[in-house]
Structures are given as C-alpha cells and as structure tokens.
Design a protein around this motif. Sequence first.
Motif, PDB file in Angstrom:
ATOM      1  N   THR A 290       0.851  -1.196   0.000  1.00 33.69           N
ATOM      2  CA  THR A 290       0.000   0.000   0.000  1.00 33.69           C
ATOM      3  C   THR A 290       0.888   1.248   0.000  1.00 33.69           C
ATOM      4  OG1 THR A 290      -0.193   0.085   2.430  1.00 33.69           O
ATOM      5  CG2 THR A 290      -1.876  -1.162   1.247  1.00 33.69           C
ATOM      6  N   TYR A 291       2.021   1.178   0.704  1.00 34.84           N
ATOM      7  CA  TYR A 291       2.939   2.317   0.703  1.00 34.84           C
ATOM      8  C   TYR A 291       3.606   2.473  -0.674  1.00 34.84           C
ATOM      9  CZ  TYR A 291       2.310   2.351   5.753  1.00 34.84           C
ATOM     10  OH  TYR A 291       1.765   2.423   7.012  1.00 34.84           O
ATOM     11  N   ALA A 292       3.892   1.328  -1.330  1.00 33.18           N
ATOM     12  CA  ALA A 292       4.476   1.373  -2.669  1.00 33.18           C
ATOM     13  C   ALA A 292       3.490   2.012  -3.647  1.00 33.18           C
ATOM     14  CB  ALA A 292       4.848  -0.041  -3.127  1.00 33.18           C
ATOM     15  N   LEU A 293       2.225   1.620  -3.538  1.00 34.10           N
ATOM     16  CA  LEU A 293       1.187   2.191  -4.406  1.00 34.10           C
ATOM     17  C   LEU A 293       1.071   3.694  -4.167  1.00 34.10           C
ATOM     18  CD1 LEU A 293      -1.172   1.947  -6.395  1.00 34.10           C
ATOM     19  CD2 LEU A 293      -2.636   1.265  -4.475  1.00 34.10           C
ATOM     20  N   GLU A 294       1.098   4.096  -2.898  1.00 36.60           N
ATOM     21  CA  GLU A 294       1.000   5.524  -2.577  1.00 36.60           C
ATOM     22  C   GLU A 294       2.171   6.296  -3.189  1.00 36.60           C
ATOM     23  OE1 GLU A 294      -1.465   7.272  -1.124  1.00 36.60           O
ATOM     24  OE2 GLU A 294      -0.278   9.109  -1.365  1.00 36.60           O
ATOM     25  N   GLU A 295       3.385   5.733  -3.123  1.00 34.60           N
ATOM     26  CA  GLU A 295       4.543   6.396  -3.745  1.00 34.60           C
ATOM     27  C   GLU A 295       4.296   6.593  -5.237  1.00 34.60           C
ATOM     28  OE1 GLU A 295       6.312   7.567  -0.846  1.00 34.60           O
ATOM     29  OE2 GLU A 295       7.850   7.607  -2.392  1.00 34.60           O
ATOM     30  N   ALA A 296       3.752   5.565  -5.878  1.00 36.24           N
ATOM     31  CA  ALA A 296       3.482   5.647  -7.321  1.00 36.24           C
ATOM     32  C   ALA A 296       2.415   6.699  -7.612  1.00 36.24           C
ATOM     33  CB  ALA A 296       3.034   4.283  -7.834  1.00 36.24           C
ATOM     34  N   LEU A 297       1.375   6.729  -6.780  1.00 40.43           N
ATOM     35  CA  LEU A 297       0.295   7.695  -7.012  1.00 40.43           C
ATOM     36  C   LEU A 297       0.799   9.122  -6.788  1.00 40.43           C
ATOM     37  CD1 LEU A 297      -2.670   5.755  -5.360  1.00 40.43           C
ATOM     38  CD2 LEU A 297      -2.204   6.031  -7.807  1.00 40.43           C
ATOM     39  N   ARG A 298       1.757   9.287  -5.880  1.00 39.67           N
ATOM     40  CA  ARG A 298       2.342  10.623  -5.680  1.00 39.67           C
ATOM     41  C   ARG A 298       3.166  11.037  -6.894  1.00 39.67           C
ATOM     42  NH1 ARG A 298       3.323  11.390   0.832  1.00 39.67           N
ATOM     43  NH2 ARG A 298       1.232  10.626   1.324  1.00 39.67           N
ATOM     44  N   ALA A 299       3.842  10.042  -7.517  1.00 35.71           N
ATOM     45  CA  ALA A 299       4.580  10.351  -8.748  1.00 35.71           C
ATOM     46  C   ALA A 299       3.591  10.794  -9.825  1.00 35.71           C
ATOM     47  CB  ALA A 299       5.378   9.134  -9.211  1.00 35.71           C
ATOM     48  N   LYS A 300       2.425  10.147  -9.849  1.00 32.11           N
ATOM     49  CA  LYS A 300       1.390  10.522 -10.813  1.00 32.11           C
ATOM     50  C   LYS A 300       0.874  11.943 -10.514  1.00 32.11           C
ATOM     51  CE  LYS A 300      -3.238   9.360 -12.385  1.00 32.11           C
ATOM     52  NZ  LYS A 300      -4.287   8.370 -12.528  1.00 32.11           N
TER      53      LYS A 300
ATOM     54  N   CYS B 288      14.441   2.232 -12.782  1.00 28.68           N
ATOM     55  CA  CYS B 288      14.921   1.533 -11.592  1.00 28.68           C
ATOM     56  C   CYS B 288      13.735   0.978 -10.807  1.00 28.68           C
ATOM     57  CB  CYS B 288      15.742   2.470 -10.720  1.00 28.68           C
ATOM     58  SG  CYS B 288      14.830   3.872 -10.081  1.00 28.68           S
ATOM     59  N   LEU B 289      14.059   0.167  -9.816  1.00 20.18           N
ATOM     60  CA  LEU B 289      13.029  -0.434  -8.966  1.00 20.18           C
ATOM     61  C   LEU B 289      13.259   0.008  -7.521  1.00 20.18           C
ATOM     62  CD1 LEU B 289      11.621  -4.015  -8.913  1.00 20.18           C
ATOM     63  CD2 LEU B 289      12.610  -3.082  -6.817  1.00 20.18           C
ATOM     64  N   LEU B 290      12.187   0.434  -6.864  1.00 20.84           N
ATOM     65  CA  LEU B 290      12.260   0.825  -5.462  1.00 20.84           C
ATOM     66  C   LEU B 290      11.360  -0.082  -4.630  1.00 20.84           C
ATOM     67  CD1 LEU B 290      12.021   4.730  -5.805  1.00 20.84           C
ATOM     68  CD2 LEU B 290      14.042   3.265  -5.973  1.00 20.84           C
ATOM     69  N   ALA B 291      11.915  -0.692  -3.589  1.00 17.30           N
ATOM     70  CA  ALA B 291      11.134  -1.526  -2.668  1.00 17.30           C
ATOM     71  C   ALA B 291      10.895  -0.697  -1.410  1.00 17.30           C
ATOM     72  CB  ALA B 291      11.875  -2.816  -2.345  1.00 17.30           C
ATOM     73  N   ILE B 292       9.629  -0.360  -1.195  1.00 17.11           N
ATOM     74  CA  ILE B 292       9.253   0.645  -0.206  1.00 17.11           C
ATOM     75  C   ILE B 292       9.034   0.015   1.175  1.00 17.11           C
ATOM     76  CG2 ILE B 292       7.616   2.517   0.307  1.00 17.11           C
ATOM     77  CD1 ILE B 292       9.159   2.966  -2.309  1.00 17.11           C
ATOM     78  N   GLN B 293       9.521   0.717   2.197  1.00 21.27           N
ATOM     79  CA  GLN B 293       9.344   0.315   3.599  1.00 21.27           C
ATOM     80  C   GLN B 293       8.008   0.872   4.112  1.00 21.27           C
ATOM     81  OE1 GLN B 293       9.508  -1.428   6.367  1.00 21.27           O
ATOM     82  NE2 GLN B 293      11.714  -1.219   6.667  1.00 21.27           N
ATOM     83  N   THR B 294       7.411   0.213   5.096  1.00 23.13           N
ATOM     84  CA  THR B 294       6.173   0.748   5.675  1.00 23.13           C
ATOM     85  C   THR B 294       6.480   2.078   6.361  1.00 23.13           C
ATOM     86  OG1 THR B 294       6.535  -0.461   7.732  1.00 23.13           O
ATOM     87  CG2 THR B 294       5.112  -1.511   6.089  1.00 23.13           C
ATOM     88  N   GLY B 295       5.468   2.945   6.412  1.00 21.07           N
ATOM     89  CA  GLY B 295       5.649   4.236   7.072  1.00 21.07           C
ATOM     90  C   GLY B 295       6.266   5.294   6.181  1.00 21.07           C
ATOM     91  N   ALA B 296       6.567   4.944   4.914  1.00 23.38           N
ATOM     92  CA  ALA B 296       7.215   5.899   4.008  1.00 23.38           C
ATOM     93  C   ALA B 296       6.313   7.096   3.716  1.00 23.38           C
ATOM     94  CB  ALA B 296       7.604   5.202   2.700  1.00 23.38           C
ATOM     95  N   ASN B 297       5.014   6.916   3.848  1.00 17.92           N
ATOM     96  CA  ASN B 297       4.072   7.992   3.503  1.00 17.92           C
ATOM     97  C   ASN B 297       2.769   7.721   4.252  1.00 17.92           C
ATOM     98  OD1 ASN B 297       2.757   5.887   1.991  1.00 17.92           O
ATOM     99  ND2 ASN B 297       4.210   6.267   0.327  1.00 17.92           N
ATOM    100  N   GLN B 298       1.793   8.563   4.060  1.00 17.77           N
ATOM    101  CA  GLN B 298       0.456   8.294   4.589  1.00 17.77           C
ATOM    102  C   GLN B 298      -0.398   7.825   3.414  1.00 17.77           C
ATOM    103  OE1 GLN B 298      -0.976   8.473   7.763  1.00 17.77           O
ATOM    104  NE2 GLN B 298       1.134   8.644   8.484  1.00 17.77           N
ATOM    105  N   VAL B 299      -0.853   6.596   3.500  1.00 19.42           N
ATOM    106  CA  VAL B 299      -1.553   6.003   2.360  1.00 19.42           C
ATOM    107  C   VAL B 299      -2.970   6.580   2.250  1.00 19.42           C
ATOM    108  CG1 VAL B 299      -2.321   3.838   1.319  1.00 19.42           C
ATOM    109  CG2 VAL B 299      -0.219   3.889   2.677  1.00 19.42           C
TER     110      VAL B 299
END
Lengths: 323, 260
Positions: B40-50, B174-185
């Motif tokens: 879910t944090y990985a998805l949030e990172e992607a949506l922020r890029a969007k 590149c590929l980023l493997a996201i840790q929990t807590g990286a953002n607010q989902v």
Amino acid sequence: MGNILIVAEITNTGAIREASYELVSIARKLADASGRDIKSVVIGSGVGDLAAEFASKGGGDTLMADDAALSDYNVDGFSRAISAAREAADADLVLISNTPAGWDVAPRVAAGLDAAYISDCFNIELEDGNLVFYRRVFNGKLDAQLSAEGVVVVTVQPGATEAYEGSSDGGTSALAVGLDGLRTKFVAVEQAEATGVDLSKADVIVAGGRGLGSPEKFEEVMKPLAEVLGGAMGASRPVVDAGWLEHAYQVGSSGQVVSPKLYIAAGISGAIQHLVGMKASNFIVAINKDPDAPIFEVADVGVVGDLFEILPPLTAALTEAKG
Amino acid sequence: MKVMVCLKQVPHQDARLDVAADGSWIQEDNIKFEINSYDTYALEEALRAKDAGEAEVVVVSIGPDRVTQALRTALGMGADRAVHVKDPEADASDSLGKAKILAAIAKQEEPDVIYCGLMADDGNFSAIPPMLAELAGMPSATGVISSEASDTSITVRRELEGGCREVVELPRPCLLAIQTGANQVRYASLKGIMQAKKKPVDVKTAADLGVGEQVGAGAAKVKINKIYIPPKSDQAELLEGSTDEIVTQLVGKIRELGVL
C-alpha cells in the motif's frame, strides 16, 4: 557438491560484524556434517587486515574483493563481488546476514545465478543428507521448513545463533571483480536524528502496539500508566507507521534497542523486528488478545485478554499502591 | 512517464491462521484478504509520482480470482489500469518464478520506475523486488522511506538499523522496494471507486507472457515443506482469574521489581 561461501560484512566503524561470525557457526556445523569446505569473502576497500582476521577466526580461506569502488555499500558492486566469489569458491551454499545490505543484495545475486533464494533463516540443518532451512512466516506467527534445489543463496537472521569463537588457518587472496558501469551510487549515511526521547535510560517502558487502535487511546490508557510508573512510552512499528507517535518512540531493530527493568507490551503481537529491540529487558509483561502472539515467547508474565479491561484498573491500583 | 506497481493480496492481519491439511501453507478458505501493507505504501509512492506529473500507473498482481478485489481497490485509489496474472501455475511458483513473470510484464510495459513493497506480510521473503530488478536489468534499492526524482535519476533514503539512513542515487529506469511508514496512504474515494469500474484489467497467464516453461511448481527451486506453530519453549507465566485478581498479581510482580 559445492562448498560454502560466507559473505562477511564490515560495519560503519570498520570492523567485521558480529553476525558474520554467526554465519561461521552455521557454516562450521554444516561443513563438518556434509564434507563441504568453507570459503569466505570480505568486500570493501583496504580490507587486507579484516580479511586476515576473518580467515583466522573461522572464515577459512578468504577472498578479498578490494577496490575503492567498494568502500561503501553499493548493490551493483557488491552483487558482482559476491557472484565472482561464489564462482571462485565453487560454492553451492552462499551465506549472507539478513541486514539492510544483506537483504538488498542477496536476492539480486540469486536471480543473477538463476538460483534459489531463502531469506532470514534462524537455522539451517542437514537432515538425511539434505539442507533444510527454518524461518518465520506471517510476521512470526508461524514457522516454515523449506528445502532448495541446486545453488542456494541464504540470508540468516542476525542474533539467531551464537557467534563462532574458534579459529581457522585460512589464507587470503585477491578476487578480481569487474566494476565498470556501476549504476547505483552511494551518497551518504545519515545518523539517527537526536530527539528528546531516550528510551535507553528509562527504568520502565510502557509500549503499545496496533491493538491500541488510535493515538487517542495512547493518551488515555498508556500515558497514565507510564506516568504512575515514572516510565517512558514506547511503541511498535505499526504505531509509528500510522503516524500515532513519532519515530523516536519506536522500539525495535529500526528504532531503539532497550533493556529496562520493566517492559510492559500492550497490544503488541511481537514481530521479530520488535522483539530484537526489547527482549533483553529485565522483566517483560505482555498483554494481548491472541494467545498465540509471539510476544508471549519473550514475556515473563502474560495476560491473554483485552488491554482496555486490564490497564485502566492496573493504573488505578498502582496509583493506590504508591500511596 | 509510466510506473508499475507490484501488489500482493495477503491474508488480513487479523485473519485466523490455520495450517492447511497438506501442511505446506495456511487454510485460505473463508478468511479475509487485503493488499499487503508494504505494497500500500508502494502504491501511494506511485500515485504521488502521478500527482506530481504525467505518469501512468499500472498495477500488477499474481493470484486467483480474489485478487481482482485488490486490483479494483488500487484502481479506485487512482491507478490507471491493471494486469492480473491469473494462473494456478504462477501461484505455485517460488519467488524466482514470480519474479520471472513480473519481469516479462516489465519487458512489455517498459516502466520508468517499478514500485514494490519491501516484503509481503505472509511469506516475509523480501525476495521478489531485487530479483525482478536483476531480471529486468534495472538497478534497485530496498527499504526505501523517501525518494526525490530528478530528470534522469532518483535519490532515495534507505532505512538502516537504529534510525540511520543510507542515501543512494539510482538512474532510471529503476526499482524501489518501499518500507512501511514511508508515507500516509490515501483511501479510495467514492468517485474513485466508481471510476475504477471502467478502468481496464488485463488478465494473463504465464504462457501468455512467454514464461510458461520457466514457472510453476515443477520449475520451483525452493519448496516449503511444512509450516507449523512455533514450539513454545519459554512461554510466559500466564495470569488467570478475574480482572481484579489479574491486576492484584501484576501489582505484586511490579512491586517486587522495585520500580514503584
């Protein structure tokens, strides 16, 4: 059958990491039983002394991937060094510690070799001539036993076994590693920010987990208990991830490692990364609804029940007991 | 720009875990599933890029029918389209086999960035993201808690132990493997959920992706022989009785420690 390759890790302060000697313990046990030889690799810049030390303290013949481009951890460079070492050592079992560097590089090495990868093992045994791997799944709620075919790259949980304290008479030799065209670039290591919360000095820590349900409940239930005991509040990772408390309160491998006289864990199931940070506490009280929660494995006293029913009367009773 | 997000659907964090009859995994019937917390944090990172520019977000998942729900949730949160690898052989693959499937999708999609969660809450392997990066020929970073993009590269912070962080620069793709807590989902909005119904979900098998021979139980190099409840060696002394009785016992224990 091939040999065992141990990938030793160097700390920020330039020493061989304790966990690397834990790999030696596992390698020695398996080598003796399976007739494999042990070889090691030390990766870095100017690593001659460290490689000699590792070769003499259980690592056996030790390869040196020694290059200025490897002075700091870099996934591309380290993965090439490990692959080259595996080939030179003719290893079918590669042991790496499950550290932030280890879990970053090990799966890449395995995929590059089209080989098996098993992470975060707490034990490896030889059973009927075959290697079997033991690790936790479901955040510590269940254990798994696995087996692998062909070359296998393994990471081992730091602290899961004792460090090797014997000696070996290995020599060192240089390992050639092609380091052109590295894509990832190390920039810096940033130290932890100093905050007003130093849990390492607290005699009592009252820590809450996801079971608290909201930041308001921390204020309502945990804070008064911490106050009556003259202690500090702590938290498990999910609490900090959810933004209920700052990172400074986090107990665990990525937060603070603590050993108070009394640690009360409420609504914390006990993921490995939390246990690592608090299991050295003198006395641990755990309160959790789930009787199978791993936190009860490290606790001295446990209550299977609802923390909201136990903690407010406990706070009241302690207030009364203090007089 | 295009970004790809790998999602896994896992048993709900509070789901009851019973070992299945064959002993090799849990009983999955009649339990609730959710998107893996790390993902879910990985998805949030992607949506922020969007949100920050013109990125198309493609979410990808391997799994049975139930996975549709996870993909719809992701589409409801703002992803643009989904690829669902629905194939029992894919499900039976080990981490390497699944990484090969995802690498085949990455080859077709040619994303600028692949976002994954650091690990899955069920198997806890943390294997697939770096394997996928290796197979897709991309650099990777794991345990990422923040990232800053420039025109050609991304600078990330990786979480180390004890609150330390490592700053690493990676060229794209590149590929980023996201840790929990990286953002607010974020949550899916009602409007988002309505729109998600019209977004495309492409269903494929491993064979469709040209890797049918390389995956499945037969090709797996790692096998889970059994899972089991950990042996209880040093179980805590469990306090029993009424709340009052338990509290009295706890006060006694705490008094003995001399911390009152």
